[in-house]
Design a protein around this motif. Structure first.
Motif, PDB file in Angstrom:
ATOM      1  N   VAL A 162       0.833  -1.211   0.000  1.00 20.54           N
ATOM      2  CA  VAL A 162       0.000   0.000   0.000  1.00 20.54           C
ATOM      3  C   VAL A 162       0.862   1.254   0.000  1.00 20.54           C
ATOM      4  CG1 VAL A 162      -1.946  -1.108   1.182  1.00 20.54           C
ATOM      5  CG2 VAL A 162      -0.176   0.044   2.538  1.00 20.54           C
ATOM      6  N   PHE A 163       0.259   2.347  -0.478  1.00 20.35           N
ATOM      7  CA  PHE A 163       0.900   3.658  -0.505  1.00 20.35           C
ATOM      8  C   PHE A 163       0.022   4.620   0.283  1.00 20.35           C
ATOM      9  CE2 PHE A 163       1.153   7.834  -2.862  1.00 20.35           C
ATOM     10  CZ  PHE A 163       2.398   8.198  -2.369  1.00 20.35           C
ATOM     11  N   LEU A 164       0.640   5.395   1.168  1.00 23.88           N
ATOM     12  CA  LEU A 164      -0.111   6.344   1.991  1.00 23.88           C
ATOM     13  C   LEU A 164       0.642   7.670   2.065  1.00 23.88           C
ATOM     14  CD1 LEU A 164      -2.297   7.149   4.115  1.00 23.88           C
ATOM     15  CD2 LEU A 164      -0.842   6.075   5.858  1.00 23.88           C
ATOM     16  N   PRO A 165       0.214   8.696   1.305  1.00 26.44           N
ATOM     17  CA  PRO A 165       0.831  10.011   1.492  1.00 26.44           C
ATOM     18  C   PRO A 165       0.147  10.738   2.659  1.00 26.44           C
ATOM     19  CG  PRO A 165      -0.720  10.097  -0.340  1.00 26.44           C
ATOM     20  CD  PRO A 165      -0.806   8.695   0.239  1.00 26.44           C
ATOM     21  N   LEU A 166       0.934  11.321   3.548  1.00 27.93           N
ATOM     22  CA  LEU A 166       0.349  12.144   4.618  1.00 27.93           C
ATOM     23  C   LEU A 166       0.713  13.620   4.445  1.00 27.93           C
ATOM     24  CD1 LEU A 166       0.765   9.787   7.713  1.00 27.93           C
ATOM     25  CD2 LEU A 166      -1.361  10.410   6.566  1.00 27.93           C
ATOM     26  N   GLY A 167       1.541  13.905   3.440  1.00 29.93           N
ATOM     27  CA  GLY A 167       1.869  15.287   3.112  1.00 29.93           C
ATOM     28  C   GLY A 167       2.354  15.332   1.675  1.00 29.93           C
ATOM     29  N   GLY A 205       5.179  20.936  -1.055  1.00 30.65           N
ATOM     30  CA  GLY A 205       5.848  21.099   0.237  1.00 30.65           C
ATOM     31  C   GLY A 205       5.376  20.033   1.189  1.00 30.65           C
ATOM     32  N   MET A 206       6.082  19.913   2.329  1.00 34.53           N
ATOM     33  CA  MET A 206       5.639  19.031   3.411  1.00 34.53           C
ATOM     34  C   MET A 206       5.517  17.579   2.948  1.00 34.53           C
ATOM     35  SD  MET A 206       2.421  20.029   5.841  1.00 34.53           S
ATOM     36  CE  MET A 206       1.190  18.888   5.257  1.00 34.53           C
ATOM     37  N   ASN A 207       6.497  17.115   2.153  1.00 32.26           N
ATOM     38  CA  ASN A 207       6.378  15.770   1.596  1.00 32.26           C
ATOM     39  C   ASN A 207       6.534  14.706   2.659  1.00 32.26           C
ATOM     40  OD1 ASN A 207       6.257  16.310  -1.406  1.00 32.26           O
ATOM     41  ND2 ASN A 207       7.894  17.638  -0.658  1.00 32.26           N
ATOM     42  N   PHE A 208       5.601  13.781   2.647  1.00 35.15           N
ATOM     43  CA  PHE A 208       5.642  12.666   3.598  1.00 35.15           C
ATOM     44  C   PHE A 208       4.867  11.509   2.959  1.00 35.15           C
ATOM     45  CE2 PHE A 208       4.649   9.939   7.036  1.00 35.15           C
ATOM     46  CZ  PHE A 208       5.564  10.184   8.054  1.00 35.15           C
ATOM     47  N   ASN A 209       5.597  10.475   2.562  1.00 36.69           N
ATOM     48  CA  ASN A 209       4.982   9.327   1.894  1.00 36.69           C
ATOM     49  C   ASN A 209       5.337   8.070   2.661  1.00 36.69           C
ATOM     50  OD1 ASN A 209       4.170  10.727  -0.746  1.00 36.69           O
ATOM     51  ND2 ASN A 209       6.330  11.257  -0.505  1.00 36.69           N
ATOM     52  N   ALA A 210       4.344   7.187   2.837  1.00 40.44           N
ATOM     53  CA  ALA A 210       4.627   5.913   3.501  1.00 40.44           C
ATOM     54  C   ALA A 210       4.227   4.774   2.575  1.00 40.44           C
ATOM     55  CB  ALA A 210       3.847   5.833   4.807  1.00 40.44           C
ATOM     56  N   GLY A 252       2.652  34.107  12.734  1.00 41.28           N
ATOM     57  CA  GLY A 252       3.487  33.632  13.838  1.00 41.28           C
ATOM     58  C   GLY A 252       3.869  32.170  13.729  1.00 41.28           C
ATOM     59  N   VAL A 253       3.494  31.503  12.620  1.00 40.98           N
ATOM     60  CA  VAL A 253       3.866  30.094  12.453  1.00 40.98           C
ATOM     61  C   VAL A 253       4.891  30.024  11.324  1.00 40.98           C
ATOM     62  CG1 VAL A 253       3.044  27.779  11.870  1.00 40.98           C
ATOM     63  CG2 VAL A 253       1.599  29.318  13.219  1.00 40.98           C
ATOM     64  N   ASP A 254       6.144  29.680  11.671  1.00 41.22           N
ATOM     65  CA  ASP A 254       7.191  29.640  10.647  1.00 41.22           C
ATOM     66  C   ASP A 254       7.079  28.392   9.786  1.00 41.22           C
ATOM     67  OD1 ASP A 254       8.301  32.000  11.435  1.00 41.22           O
ATOM     68  OD2 ASP A 254       9.727  31.078  12.814  1.00 41.22           O
ATOM     69  N   VAL A 255       6.680  27.287  10.415  1.00 37.05           N
ATOM     70  CA  VAL A 255       6.842  26.000   9.768  1.00 37.05           C
ATOM     71  C   VAL A 255       5.621  25.117  10.025  1.00 37.05           C
ATOM     72  CG1 VAL A 255       8.117  23.852  10.126  1.00 37.05           C
ATOM     73  CG2 VAL A 255       9.374  25.931   9.701  1.00 37.05           C
ATOM     74  N   LEU A 256       5.167  24.432   8.968  1.00 38.79           N
ATOM     75  CA  LEU A 256       4.066  23.479   9.098  1.00 38.79           C
ATOM     76  C   LEU A 256       4.582  22.100   8.715  1.00 38.79           C
ATOM     77  CD1 LEU A 256       2.889  26.310   7.866  1.00 38.79           C
ATOM     78  CD2 LEU A 256       0.780  25.050   7.818  1.00 38.79           C
ATOM     79  N   MET A 257       3.994  21.080   9.318  1.00 40.34           N
ATOM     80  CA  MET A 257       4.386  19.719   8.948  1.00 40.34           C
ATOM     81  C   MET A 257       3.185  18.804   9.027  1.00 40.34           C
ATOM     82  SD  MET A 257       6.911  19.224  12.130  1.00 40.34           S
ATOM     83  CE  MET A 257       7.248  20.955  12.389  1.00 40.34           C
ATOM     84  N   PRO A 258       3.305  17.593   8.437  1.00 40.01           N
ATOM     85  CA  PRO A 258       2.121  16.736   8.391  1.00 40.01           C
ATOM     86  C   PRO A 258       1.759  16.163   9.756  1.00 40.01           C
ATOM     87  CG  PRO A 258       3.998  15.631   7.396  1.00 40.01           C
ATOM     88  CD  PRO A 258       4.434  17.025   7.692  1.00 40.01           C
ATOM     89  N   ASP A 259       0.469  15.958   9.946  1.00 36.19           N
ATOM     90  CA  ASP A 259      -0.022  15.251  11.119  1.00 36.19           C
ATOM     91  C   ASP A 259       0.088  13.765  10.792  1.00 36.19           C
ATOM     92  OD1 ASP A 259      -1.487  14.083  13.123  1.00 36.19           O
ATOM     93  OD2 ASP A 259      -2.999  15.664  13.175  1.00 36.19           O
ATOM     94  N   ILE A 260       0.916  13.051  11.542  1.00 37.68           N
ATOM     95  CA  ILE A 260       1.226  11.663  11.169  1.00 37.68           C
ATOM     96  C   ILE A 260       0.670  10.666  12.176  1.00 37.68           C
ATOM     97  CG2 ILE A 260       3.279  12.297   9.856  1.00 37.68           C
ATOM     98  CD1 ILE A 260       4.932  11.349  12.324  1.00 37.68           C
ATOM     99  N   GLN A 315      -4.758  12.182  -2.431  1.00 34.71           N
ATOM    100  CA  GLN A 315      -4.724  13.311  -1.507  1.00 34.71           C
ATOM    101  C   GLN A 315      -4.143  12.806  -0.186  1.00 34.71           C
ATOM    102  OE1 GLN A 315      -5.445  16.622  -2.399  1.00 34.71           O
ATOM    103  NE2 GLN A 315      -5.122  15.441  -4.260  1.00 34.71           N
ATOM    104  N   ASN A 316      -3.678  13.721   0.625  1.00 33.39           N
ATOM    105  CA  ASN A 316      -3.114  13.312   1.909  1.00 33.39           C
ATOM    106  C   ASN A 316      -4.133  12.479   2.676  1.00 33.39           C
ATOM    107  OD1 ASN A 316      -0.810  14.776   1.320  1.00 33.39           O
ATOM    108  ND2 ASN A 316      -1.568  16.623   2.361  1.00 33.39           N
ATOM    109  N   GLY A 317      -3.688  11.343   3.210  1.00 36.20           N
ATOM    110  CA  GLY A 317      -4.590  10.476   3.965  1.00 36.20           C
ATOM    111  C   GLY A 317      -5.213   9.368   3.129  1.00 36.20           C
TER     112      GLY A 317
END
Ligand SMILES: [Zn+2]
Ligand SMILES: [Zn+2]
Length: 550
Positions: free
Chosen positions: A11-16, A22-27, A55-63, A421-423
């Motif tokens: 299986v393939f699961l992108p979360l970002g 941006g915010m690349n995260f693939n499982a 005020g938020v410099d950086v975002l990342m995926p909720d994993i 899409q993510n998720g």
């Protein structure tokens, strides 16, 4: 190749990174549904926008969908060292606690980030040689050299008992990348001949016709251009594009200029590249003061801050607040970079500040000083000719890029395309690939030093404060529920008459000797104060009422 157990699935699961650049995260998961083993390919950040995430410099995926079974995560594999691929490792690692694998240059930069985060002793960062392989449980990964806008980008051939997936990471086809390996076309073709289940591929430039162009042509152009300039030259661009830095240094040397590196990330990148055996011919680097002491026509400054980042070197040079570097009329700034969408206003402010001081500007709008690091349509077509996958999975793009990419893949005779899409949990094998589940996904903000789920609404609350300020009303009630003394009104960030109107409305609402229930009173006062502000001003501030009982 073993065929695995009957219940095994790949299986393939992108979360970002799907639906956004941006915010690349693939499982990738392998095994029966109740007991999958996972590898993570890339773990990056997205930079916050001051307007939407103040005020938020950086975002990342909720994993969290993945970390419930942390012991089944075999490792993180990084395709290359850009922030949108490695920037979240140090932040998310405490939830993952697995080893990290990368080629030497990428590993060196990841290690630097872990050191800064105080994690260097805890995380195992394992180097994979360029062109090497790695085994993680049921996965065998071959690192195939490709080209991009950084050293050591890799396409991963991910082999499993149910078949092979090609995961491109970020790439282009640069016939002469100047530093590092060229795209290993033979390995791509060989992979295609083996038969590939799915190509999970960069979509950034899927709307752009033609090809992205070569670093070597930018080198020629920059060298010609710098030869025509008389005063000091400052070049700003992405510090991670080491080949570009080398080209600028080359141009400087050709025209008898000496260089200085201005900004921490410039120094960090050059040092990392040297430690990994690159930049052997890089000229000696002066410090900022030495460069400024040279005659103007002998100096070239390589500066951070091409995206208008307010704390970077170029912003400080533009408003003449840099401690060592000062540019004046007759000097030139070259923006050897593109405008990243979302950064337009900051960049134009920066360029206007420079122009106002009589400094000449040369940008990619008017001169050939930059090429993209991502594949345009001709390059994508070439990749599909090499790999000939059964399935196209466009990632690393907004939906419009993913859609254009999927259409191109079908034109290239790929039988099936799935736009994730993510998720989205996609079963790649066995059987026809399909979406089998949607798992929770989302974004986490690095807010100050604290990780906060986007759903908690902190950034939203701050946007409301930025739009209409904060109104606080403070009341004191005695034991009989009567208001004691004058209510206090604090009005932050609104014009003077608003506070006066609110004071009157609050006084009216609390006047007399009535007995009050504290909660009812607070709500009535809140409504009255907000209404008064709106009547006087046309805007509704964030309003809070504090009731103290004595
Ligand atoms: Zn990327
Ligand atoms: Zn990249």
């Amino acid at each position: 190749m073993a065929s695995g157990k009957k219940s095994d699935e790949l299986v393939f699961l992108p979360l970002g990174g799907s639906g956004e650049i941006g915010m690349n995260f693939n499982a990738y998961g392998f095994g029966p549904a109740h007991d999958r083993q996972w590898i993570i390919v890339d773990c990056g950040v997205l930079f916050g926008r001051e307007t939407s995430q103040p005020g938020v410099d950086v975002l990342m995926p909720d994993i969290r969908a993945l970390t419930d079974n942390r012991e089944n995560i075999l490792g993180i594999v990084a395709t290359h060292a850009h922030e949108d691929h490695i920037g979240a490792i140090a932040h998310l690692w405490p939830m993952l606690r697995c080893p990290v694998h990368a080629t030497p240059f990428t590993a060196r930069l990841i290690t630097g980030k872990l050191e800064e985060a105080g994690l260097s002793g805890k995380v195992k960062v394992r180097e994979v040689p360029v062109g090497g392989s790695l085994e993680l449980g049921p996965f065998t990964l071959d690192f195939i050299s490709i080209t991009h806008s950084i050293l050591e980008p890799n396409l991963l051939a991910i082999r499993t008992p149910l078949g092979v997936v090609a995961h491109t990471g970020d790439w282009k086809i640069d016939p002469d990348p100047l530093l590092g390996e060229v795209t290993d076309a033979a390995a791509m073709e060989k992979l295609g001949n083996e038969g590939v289940l799915a190509l999970v591929c960069d979509s950034t430039n899927a709307l752009v016709p033609g090809a992205s162009g070569s670093e070597s042509t930018v080198r020629e152009s920059l060298t010609d251009l710098i030869g025509t300039l008389k005063g000091r030259v400052a070049v700003t661009g992405f510090a991670s594009n080491v080949a570009r830095l080398d080209s600028i240094a080359h141009a400087a040397r050709v025209h008898g200029r000496q260089i200085a590196l201005v900004g921490r990330s410039m120094q960090k990148m050059v040092q990392a590249a040297r430690e990994c055996g690159y930049l052997k011919d890089f000229p000696p680097v002066l410090d900022e003061t030495e460069a400024m002491d040279l005659p103007a026509r002998k100096a070239l400054l390589l500066c951070t801050g091409s995206q208008g980042e307010p704390r970077a070197a170029m912003a400080r040079i533009a408003n003449d607040s840099h401690p060592n570097v000062h540019l004046t009329q007759g000097d030139t700034v070259i923006f050897s970079s593109r405008v990243i969408p979302g950064n337009e206003l900051g960049i134009f402010d920066l360029q206007n500040a420079l122009a106002a001081r009589g400094i000449e500007l040369l940008t990619a709008e008017d001169h050939f000083v930059h090429v993209s690091g991502h594949p345009c349509r001709d390059e994508l077509a070439q990749m599909y000719r090499w790999i000939r996958p059964k399935l196209a999975v466009p990632v690393h793009g907004e939906i419009r890029h993913q859609v254009a990419h999927a259409r191109l893949a079908r034109e290239m005779q790929v039988p099936q395309a799935l736009i994730p899409q993510n998720g989205h949990l996609i079963r790649l094998a066995p059987g026809r690939p399909e979406l089998i589940d949607e798992v929770p996904s989302g974004r986490i903000h690095l807010d100050g030093r604290v990780l906060v789920a986007e759903g908690e609404g902190l950034a939203k609350g701050r946007r409301a404060l930025a739009h209409a300020g904060l109104l606080v009303v403070s009341l004191v009630l005695d034991e009989k529920g009567r208001v004691v003394g004058e209510p206090a009104v604090l009005a932050e960030g609104m014009p003077e008459p608003v506070a006066e109107a609110v004071e009157l409305a609050v006084e009216e609402q609390t006047r007399g000797n009535r007995h009050h229930d504290p909660d009812d009173l607070a709500e009535a006062v809140r409504r009255a104060a907000r209404r008064a502000a709106h009547d006087a001003w046309g805007k509704k501030p964030v309003t809070r009422v504090l009731v103290t009982e004595v």
